[in-house]
Design an enzyme around this catalytic site. Structure first.
Site, PDB file in Angstrom:
ATOM      1  N   HIS A   1      -3.951   4.434   6.951  1.00 45.42           N
ATOM      2  CA  HIS A   1      -2.664   4.007   5.905  1.00 45.42           C
ATOM      3  C   HIS A   1      -1.446   4.407   6.456  1.00 45.42           C
ATOM      4  CE1 HIS A   1      -5.359   2.943   2.682  1.00 45.42           C
ATOM      5  NE2 HIS A   1      -6.139   3.850   3.059  1.00 45.42           N
TER       6      HIS A   1
ATOM      7  N   ASP B   1       0.895  -1.231   0.012  1.00 45.26           N
ATOM      8  CA  ASP B   1       0.039   0.061  -0.059  1.00 45.26           C
ATOM      9  C   ASP B   1       1.010   1.123   0.063  1.00 45.26           C
ATOM     10  OD1 ASP B   1      -2.027   2.007   0.392  1.00 45.26           O
ATOM     11  OD2 ASP B   1      -2.334   1.338   2.633  1.00 45.26           O
TER      12      ASP B   1
END
Lengths: 559, 559
Positions: A371, A198
């Site tokens: 994130h 990611d």
């Protein structure tokens, strides 16, 4: 990894979405006659995608390999990972694998689309591998802004792939479920062929805060507020919702849930035991009206300024049942997603007009990202220690920066690949080759139509949106080209005709001029030419007098 | 302030723009038969103002008091303070007062619009008061992101008004010209009736950095770069441009200026002595091509991702003369203005695709704001010590927060007023009354048209942009209502017709059904009803099969 067994087939990975963009996550893992699909997400339309409801990945590659497509594995329950599932399952009735909460959210979605009977749902237990054809797959627990997320270890005949899912490190998660660093490390020790990780927050230095860290800010706000408190948050952010519910109990406020997805998600999470909440603390609408202000907490959606959300309707005072009042405190507990800032600021201004106080991430620490920041990304790279690295989930600049980050922690530039959607990376006996694999793109969903609005249609919409349109109707006698009716000129979105009647009158005169030529030219000019000429003259005229380029549509009927 | 002299007339202040919005700044100060206009700014269109080029204030109040309008005073040369001048001067050929640089920028603008002979330009010297009717006006130097800004002290028979202009405190400004705190203090000591102060950054705690503070970050970038450096910045930010030019000299880079407004502003600033730059350091396009990379600096516009800017064209590789190459470093040295983020991020991604490195304010300290933060706003309030306070230049929430801030430093809530555009505040013998004064709003400029696109036209544009349009043409015999031509159905921006031919075929059948009814009903149904009925049926049909609501326009001609 044993690289000498030449009987093995190549292993191919083809991202179909989520590389070069945020959202639309979907990836194909292919070996022999088996295709495993990881995630099937949507993207919300960008500003220039006029009238589009949602965007989904292009399934062409799957269609071309229809027989191979065996299963869908989902990393977590966010829309950018599950939103395209109904569209996928309608065409490819394959089984779906996901953790408990994720699966429940998927189930809800499929039920809504009346597709539940088209597939089989399998629960994934982290640390319990399962097999799909040549693949052995294990979910590895990660932290994220929705519970029950996993990364994936996919053991293949060519080696182990690690897909990070969306993740962050949180040493004190609300639900106590930490990222399973040991398990990522276990695979790292054994040898990982490639890591797909990611990239969303690669531009942010350091570490994310823990979800728990913002609890203190929330508590402070609850302590100081004597009026009603309204918290707007993504319905999927159950950690945040849990924190707020704990505070409601602590400060003796009853909770009213507003917004369809909020109500649904809270129900599902409670049924599955993902939310600790006393049902007696929930207020009905009737109770809400009777409660003293300092006993009220509302949890609602609409933190992105979505036009139809409860919060937006309250802000504009057009909600049928709920309204904002002087002394309310509204907490927008989410990021301002780029593209939504104007809408959000607009809501905030209206809330202030109603006499409320508004707290948002730009004035107080009431949001943390789900994130990983740069240091966490480095840790993932260092723990997994892959031979090859492919950054995923990010716009182009994120992928570039994540690649550079990987090099900083010691990966060789030759082993880091920036792929774009439709590229493939093929692993064979320890080597990796990147190629252009599939024509892929974005498919627009507009109402019930999937893929029937393409760039051409959008171009027309943009043209129409800029300067409107001008319609010309003229009926003439076929033989002598005499006017039977018209010319009529009407416009929409072009000009307020009352303010400048001379514009459309001028247009009519021009059309009659062209008609004279048409009458004079005889066979030298056919009706198609005539219409083109009308359009050309009007275009020139409007450009000259107004500097506008409306869509001009001349309809000449000859009878 | 002597509040016993009853011969004095009321003093009225009417903001016509800039309150409840960012941009569009304009304020009327009125006493007896004299109206003084402060600033005449534009606003760039918001997303839902489709096709609009710029927005200007509504001059209705000025038109209603035409004979009173005597002069325009400008605080500084930003577009949101001078952008509406051509439109104002065309209608009201009044003299304009501004400081030297501001006046030069205004002059350039008027020349472009061929309006220079319509007005007289007067140079304002800070600390040198000038008189307009009953007003004595003094410019008070402030710091801002453009040189030569001033606040205003307006001495009136009812007392002194202070207008802050756009300001920040900068103890080490690039041009050495500090905010004239002593002069604000002088008026504060004498007694100020009302302060009107900039609210833009009221949400930001503390103090702004000095423009000079970011010089170090820039120097570091210059030191580390061996490739070309391209700095994108607002052409009006001459302080920033000056810093970059100093670094160019220090690091022996020649400078190429790109973008019309950049070239113009640099020329004007050099002519007036506002930029210290050796003409020999400027590179022509031809030299630019020959120079080694580490000798190149480009200064360009386009930091907001403006579609036609040089930087955007370079990013998309469609600039005729300039292109990005591997190793270039692009510095976007400005704020990401809300609403522009997607466009800017898009440019950044494309620059990375071209192999460049991009540095922007979200990753490095390469931008400071030109608007005072909370501590600076408090200082202004404390130095000026007004009896009344009106926050200006801000969206509604900013005005509310600025009002609260004023109360924190001791102003009484009764003496702080939140005005909106068109409200008036009237001062008479030390008292203040707020009323709704003028119908005011925003006037849209689209091409050459000013005000001929209104909300109604925009609504049509939005409708057309959502789902496109469907046109129906049918020519029938008046007497028997038999079809002579058609029905023809065409669409634009609605659907890619090839993908679903059944949609428009279905529409045709429906029209024929309606026609049958029309033929049967005789006088019971006229042609207008017929067209309405076609629209209604098609609307229902498209909603049912596609969930879309195109703009439907049936044209039935009876001959």
């Amino acid at each position: 990894m044993n690289s000498t067994d030449t009987s093995r087939l190549p292993l191919k990975v083809v991202p179909l979405g989520g590389l070069g963009e945020i959202g639309l996550n979907m990836m194909v893992v292919e070996y022999g006659d088996t295709i495993l699909v990881v995630d099937a997400g949507l993207m919300f339309p960008e500003e220039d995608m006029l009238g589009i409801d949602i965007v989904i990945p292009d399934f062409t590659y799957l269609r071309e390999n229809r027989d191979k497509v065996k299963a869908l594995v989902i990393t977590h329950g966010h829309e950018d990972h599950i939103g395209a599932i109904p569209f996928l399952i309608r065409e490819f009735p394959i089984p779906i694998y996901a953790t408990r909460l994720t699966l429940a959210l998927v189930e809800e979605k499929l039920r809504e689309h009346k597709l539940l009977e088209r597939t089989v749902l399998h629960t994934v237990q982290p640390r319990h591998p399962f097999r799909i054809g040549p693949f052995e797959i294990e979910g590895i627990r990660v932290c994220h802004s929705i519970p029950d997320g996993v990364g994936l270890a996919i053991r293949t005949p060519q080696g182990v792939l690690i897909h990070s899912g969306d993740f962050k490190l949180d040493q004190t998660p609300i639900d106590g479920r930490r990222l399973d660093l040991a398990r990522f490390g276990h695979y790292g020790e054994q040898g990982v062929l490639a890591l797909f990780s990611d990239s969303t927050n690669v531009e942010r230095e350091g570490y994310t805060l823990s979800e728990r860290d913002i609890g203190q800010t929330f508590r402070q706000i609850f302590r100081e507020c004597s009026g009603r408190i309204i918290v707007a948050v993504f319905a999927s952010n159950l950690h945040r919702i849990q924190q707020v519910l704990h505070l409601a109990r602590e400060f003796d406020r009853k909770v009213f849930f507003s917004g369809k997805s909020m109500v649904t998600n809270v129900r599902i999470a409670r049924e599955l035991g993902y939310l600790d909440f006393d049902p007696d603390s929930e207020a009905t609408l009737a109770e809400l009206q009777r409660l003293e202000d300092h006993r009220v907490l509302m949890l609602t959606t609409g933190s992105q300024g979505e036009p139809m959300s409860a919060l937006t309707r309250m802000a504009f005072n057009v909600h049928r049942k709920l309204s904002i009042k002087e002394g309310d405190t509204i907490i927008l507990s989410s990021k301002f997603i780029p593209g939504n800032e104007r809408a959000i600021q607009n809501i905030i201004n209206h809330l202030y007009r109603q006499g409320a106080e508004v707290i948002h991430e730009q004035v107080k620490d009431i949001h943390v990202s789900g994130h990983a920041y740069r240091e966490e990304l480095k840790m993932m790279l260092n723990v997994v220690r892959p031979t090859y690295f492919v950054p995923i989930h990010g716009e182009y600049r994120h992928l570039v920066k994540h690649k550079k980050l990987a090099q900083q922690v010691g990966l060789s530039p030759q082993n880091c690949f920036i792929l774009e959607n439709g590229d493939s990376i093929t692993f064979l006996n320890g080597r990796a080759i990147v190629e252009k694999q599939a024509e892929t793109g974005r498919v627009f969903v507009d109402g019930k139509g999937v893929g029937d609005v393409c760039d051409l249609v959008l171009r027309d919409r943009r043209h129409l949106s800029e300067d409107g349109m001008v319609l010309v109707t003229l009926v003439i006698n076929k033989e002598h080209r005499e006017v039977l009716n018209g010319p009529d000129v009407v416009s929409r979105g072009f000009i307020l005709e009352e303010t400048k009647p001379e514009i459309l009158d001028g247009a009519k005169c021009l059309i009659l001029d062209v008609l004279e030529r048409y009458q004079a030219e005889g066979e030298m000019m056919d009706c198609g030419d005539f219409q083109l000429e009308i359009r050309r003259e009007l275009k020139r005229f409007f450009q000259k007098v107004l500097e506008r380029r409306p869509f001009i549509y001349p309809i000449v009927v000859e009878i």
